[in-house]
Motif scaffolding. Sequence first.
Motif, PDB file in Angstrom:
ATOM      1  N   GLU A 195       1.048  -1.126   0.002  1.00 18.24           N
ATOM      2  CA  GLU A 195      -0.046  -0.158   0.014  1.00 18.24           C
ATOM      3  C   GLU A 195       0.866   1.194   0.007  1.00 18.24           C
ATOM      4  OE1 GLU A 195      -3.898   0.027   0.032  1.00 18.24           O
ATOM      5  OE2 GLU A 195      -2.922  -1.747  -0.909  1.00 18.24           O
ATOM      6  N   ALA A 196       1.961   1.172   0.719  1.00 20.44           N
ATOM      7  CA  ALA A 196       2.700   2.171   0.934  1.00 20.44           C
ATOM      8  C   ALA A 196       3.382   2.609  -0.410  1.00 20.44           C
ATOM      9  CB  ALA A 196       3.777   2.282   2.018  1.00 20.44           C
ATOM     10  N   ARG A 205      -1.006   4.679  -1.288  1.00 17.95           N
ATOM     11  CA  ARG A 205      -2.226   4.617  -0.838  1.00 17.95           C
ATOM     12  C   ARG A 205      -2.175   4.832   0.544  1.00 17.95           C
ATOM     13  NH1 ARG A 205      -3.899   0.133  -5.098  1.00 17.95           N
ATOM     14  NH2 ARG A 205      -3.090  -1.230  -3.777  1.00 17.95           N
ATOM     15  N   PRO A 206      -3.136   5.315   1.255  1.00 15.51           N
ATOM     16  CA  PRO A 206      -3.158   5.569   2.564  1.00 15.51           C
ATOM     17  C   PRO A 206      -3.378   4.456   3.392  1.00 15.51           C
ATOM     18  CG  PRO A 206      -5.053   6.600   1.628  1.00 15.51           C
ATOM     19  CD  PRO A 206      -4.158   6.109   0.419  1.00 15.51           C
ATOM     20  N   ARG A 207      -4.073   3.465   2.795  1.00 16.69           N
ATOM     21  CA  ARG A 207      -4.751   2.418   3.757  1.00 16.69           C
ATOM     22  C   ARG A 207      -3.449   1.677   4.375  1.00 16.69           C
ATOM     23  NH1 ARG A 207      -7.270  -0.647   6.579  1.00 16.69           N
ATOM     24  NH2 ARG A 207      -9.168  -1.922   6.027  1.00 16.69           N
ATOM     25  N   ARG A 208      -3.774   1.300   5.674  1.00 15.66           N
ATOM     26  CA  ARG A 208      -2.858   0.501   6.360  1.00 15.66           C
ATOM     27  C   ARG A 208      -3.733  -0.293   7.324  1.00 15.66           C
ATOM     28  NH1 ARG A 208      -0.343   2.787   3.640  1.00 15.66           N
ATOM     29  NH2 ARG A 208       1.412   3.910   3.767  1.00 15.66           N
TER      30      ARG A 208
END
Length: 240
Positions: free
Chosen positions: A100-101, A105-108
């Motif tokens: 994701e990083a 993308r901001p999703r964690r």
Amino acid sequence: MTPPSAKEIATRVASIDWEGAHRELDDRGFATMGPLFGPEECAAVARTYEDALFRKHIVMAKHGYGAGDYKYYSYPLPPFVQALRETIYPHLVDCANRWEADLGRPRRYPPTLSAFTAECHAANQARPTPLILRYEAGGYNRLHQDLYGDIHFPLQLAILLSRPRRDFTGGEFVLTEQRSRMQARPQVVPLDQGEAVAFAVHDRPIEGTRGPVRSRMRHGVSTVESGTRTTLGIIFHDAA
């Protein structure tokens, strides 16, 4: 013989070379591991297909998905399915967050399956997605992605329960990846009985000329030429 216990699964999952698996996932979008089940355990898991453990039965031809059928387990999940979900998720979450990083993308994703499941349920994704798939001669699964709502975990698992070249012929597990403005690249993933493969659900980062770029992934099963092919699928996000 019965399916492996939660304790047995935890021991086997802990013994996997996860560092090596992460390298393979980053390099190829999939990683083989196992076998997680022995032959008699595979047969015991496959027999659960006839039990009343499922919330939904899908005949693939009716929906244009391919030829074969599959069943989604219901909650509460069988202990061996829950144990696979709970013990494997923490080993994949770092890879998921790194992807994701890399893709900006901001999703964690949270560190535990229980926390991630709570996120799914808060978003009205509360139906379990682990499943068993069965194909007879002539069966196949078209290339697809297992997305069941706005929330999805970037990785999933398949475990082959049948014996290649003995219980069935053909029926190879196939992955394709496609970068922007390029033709799709196919990959055949050979599996032995009881062996697991972790693979990308939707997309993954690959190195481009100016840093990581998005590669779209799909998976499926080629035509089974003879016999019966049975697979256990472990998907970590629940369905809407």
